[in-house]
Design a protein around this motif. Sequence first.
Motif, PDB file in Angstrom:
ATOM      1  N   GLN A   9      41.146  -3.425   0.682  1.00 22.85           N
ATOM      2  CA  GLN A   9      42.254  -4.324   0.999  1.00 22.85           C
ATOM      3  C   GLN A   9      42.476  -4.340   2.503  1.00 22.85           C
ATOM      4  N   LYS A  10      43.223  -5.329   2.958  1.00 19.07           N
ATOM      5  CA  LYS A  10      43.566  -5.423   4.370  1.00 19.07           C
ATOM      6  C   LYS A  10      44.581  -4.339   4.688  1.00 19.07           C
ATOM      7  N   VAL A  11      44.243  -3.474   5.626  1.00 16.96           N
ATOM      8  CA  VAL A  11      45.183  -2.455   6.056  1.00 16.96           C
ATOM      9  C   VAL A  11      45.414  -2.589   7.549  1.00 16.96           C
ATOM     10  N   ARG A  12      46.562  -2.164   7.938  1.00 15.54           N
ATOM     11  CA  ARG A  12      46.916  -2.221   9.349  1.00 15.54           C
ATOM     12  C   ARG A  12      46.301  -1.024  10.058  1.00 15.54           C
ATOM     13  N   ARG A  13      45.821  -1.245  11.248  1.00 18.05           N
ATOM     14  CA  ARG A  13      45.231  -0.183  12.053  1.00 18.05           C
ATOM     15  C   ARG A  13      45.944  -0.140  13.391  1.00 18.05           C
ATOM     16  N   GLY A  14      45.708   0.929  14.134  1.00 15.89           N
ATOM     17  CA  GLY A  14      46.271   1.021  15.477  1.00 15.89           C
ATOM     18  C   GLY A  14      47.621   1.715  15.511  1.00 15.89           C
ATOM     19  N   GLU A  19      59.400   1.286  12.657  1.00 12.88           N
ATOM     20  CA  GLU A  19      59.788   1.026  11.259  1.00 12.88           C
ATOM     21  C   GLU A  19      58.846   1.744  10.293  1.00 12.88           C
ATOM     22  N   GLU A  20      57.549   1.713  10.585  1.00 11.47           N
ATOM     23  CA  GLU A  20      56.580   2.398   9.748  1.00 11.47           C
ATOM     24  C   GLU A  20      56.807   3.906   9.771  1.00 11.47           C
ATOM     25  N   VAL A  21      57.064   4.419  10.955  1.00 10.22           N
ATOM     26  CA  VAL A  21      57.331   5.853  11.099  1.00 10.22           C
ATOM     27  C   VAL A  21      58.561   6.242  10.290  1.00 10.22           C
ATOM     28  N   GLU A  38      49.332   7.324  -2.767  1.00 11.46           N
ATOM     29  CA  GLU A  38      50.491   6.643  -3.348  1.00 11.46           C
ATOM     30  C   GLU A  38      51.547   6.298  -2.303  1.00 11.46           C
ATOM     31  N   VAL A  39      51.533   6.976  -1.182  1.00 12.32           N
ATOM     32  CA  VAL A  39      52.564   6.768  -0.158  1.00 12.32           C
ATOM     33  C   VAL A  39      52.605   5.324   0.333  1.00 12.32           C
ATOM     34  N   PRO A  40      51.471   4.711   0.703  1.00 16.70           N
ATOM     35  CA  PRO A  40      51.546   3.324   1.166  1.00 16.70           C
ATOM     36  C   PRO A  40      52.057   2.367   0.086  1.00 16.70           C
ATOM     37  N   GLU A  41      51.647   2.614  -1.155  1.00 18.47           N
ATOM     38  CA  GLU A  41      52.077   1.742  -2.250  1.00 18.47           C
ATOM     39  C   GLU A  41      53.590   1.823  -2.463  1.00 18.47           C
ATOM     40  N   LYS A  42      54.113   3.035  -2.444  1.00 21.63           N
ATOM     41  CA  LYS A  42      55.528   3.238  -2.748  1.00 21.63           C
ATOM     42  C   LYS A  42      56.452   2.922  -1.575  1.00 21.63           C
ATOM     43  N   THR A  43      55.918   2.936  -0.365  1.00 20.96           N
ATOM     44  CA  THR A  43      56.747   2.655   0.809  1.00 20.96           C
ATOM     45  C   THR A  43      56.590   1.231   1.317  1.00 20.96           C
ATOM     46  N   GLY A  44      55.558   0.551   0.848  1.00 20.72           N
ATOM     47  CA  GLY A  44      55.305  -0.808   1.334  1.00 20.72           C
ATOM     48  C   GLY A  44      54.539  -0.831   2.645  1.00 20.72           C
ATOM     49  N   LEU A  45      54.007   0.298   3.050  1.00 23.01           N
ATOM     50  CA  LEU A  45      53.219   0.336   4.281  1.00 23.01           C
ATOM     51  C   LEU A  45      51.850  -0.280   4.038  1.00 23.01           C
ATOM     52  N   GLN A  46      51.369  -1.021   4.989  1.00 23.79           N
ATOM     53  CA  GLN A  46      50.025  -1.591   4.878  1.00 23.79           C
ATOM     54  C   GLN A  46      49.043  -0.683   5.611  1.00 23.79           C
ATOM     55  N   GLY A  49      46.180   5.765   2.633  1.00 24.13           N
ATOM     56  CA  GLY A  49      46.770   7.079   2.432  1.00 24.13           C
ATOM     57  C   GLY A  49      46.323   8.093   3.464  1.00 24.13           C
ATOM     58  N   LYS A  50      45.071   8.007   3.872  1.00 24.06           N
ATOM     59  CA  LYS A  50      44.552   8.940   4.868  1.00 24.06           C
ATOM     60  C   LYS A  50      45.295   8.778   6.185  1.00 24.06           C
ATOM     61  N   SER A  51      45.552   7.550   6.567  1.00 24.45           N
ATOM     62  CA  SER A  51      46.273   7.282   7.802  1.00 24.45           C
ATOM     63  C   SER A  51      47.690   7.853   7.738  1.00 24.45           C
ATOM     64  N   CYS A  52      48.340   7.700   6.578  1.00 29.06           N
ATOM     65  CA  CYS A  52      49.694   8.244   6.393  1.00 29.06           C
ATOM     66  C   CYS A  52      49.674   9.768   6.470  1.00 29.06           C
ATOM     67  N   ARG A  53      48.687  10.377   5.823  1.00 28.44           N
ATOM     68  CA  ARG A  53      48.574  11.837   5.829  1.00 28.44           C
ATOM     69  C   ARG A  53      48.365  12.367   7.240  1.00 28.44           C
ATOM     70  N   LEU A  54      47.448  11.768   7.974  1.00 26.09           N
ATOM     71  CA  LEU A  54      47.175  12.223   9.332  1.00 26.09           C
ATOM     72  C   LEU A  54      48.373  12.014  10.253  1.00 26.09           C
ATOM     73  N   ARG A  55      49.084  10.900  10.067  1.00 26.66           N
ATOM     74  CA  ARG A  55      50.268  10.641  10.887  1.00 26.66           C
ATOM     75  C   ARG A  55      51.326  11.711  10.634  1.00 26.66           C
ATOM     76  N   TRP A  56      51.525  12.058   9.362  1.00 24.82           N
ATOM     77  CA  TRP A  56      52.512  13.073   9.030  1.00 24.82           C
ATOM     78  C   TRP A  56      52.087  14.448   9.555  1.00 24.82           C
TER      79      TRP A  56
END
Length: 152
Positions: A9-14, A19-21, A38-46, A49-56
Motif C-alpha cells: 500500500q501507499k505509505v508515507r515516508r520521510g 500530528e503523527e508523533v 496494528e499501530v498504523p491501522e488503529k491510529t490512522g497513520l499512513q 509498522g516498522k516505521s512506527c516501531r523505530l520512531r518509538w
Amino acid sequence: MGHHSCNQQKVRRGLWSPEEVEKIIHYVTTHGYGCWSEVPEKTGLQRCGKSCRLRWINFLRPDIRRCRFTPDEEKLIINLHALVDNRWAHIASHLLGRTDNEIKNYWNSWIKKKIRKPLSTTIATEAVATTATSSSSTTMSTIPSSLDTNEL
C-alpha cells in the motif's frame, strides 16, 4: 517471509509531522505496544509498522536520554565493544536511556575515529621507517652478485 503490508500500500515516508508523533505517543501510552503492524491501522497513520516501531524506540520513548555521552559512558562503550564487538543491543543494555542505534552511530562517528587516530600516526611512522630500511636493503639485493663491483 512475514507479511509486509507496507510493501503493498501507499505509505508515507520521510519526516514525521507533529500530528503523527502525537498519534503514536497517544496510542502507545494508552494501549502499550505489542503488534507494531496494528499501530498504523488503529491510529490512522499512513506509515508501516516498522516505521512506527523505530520512531518509538529511537526517538519517542520517555526513558531516552537526549544529552551528550559522558566520558564514563564513552569508556564503558569502548570496554564493552572490546568484549562483544558490534553487538549494539547488548552494549545498550548496560547504558540506561541509550538506544543501540544511538550507540552505534556515536561509535562510528566519534569513538572509532578517536581510537584509530593515535594508532594511525604510530603505524604511519613505523611504515616510513620500515620502508626506508627495506628500500636500502632492496637496492643492494637487486644488484646481481655476478657483477664485479669494479665494473660499476
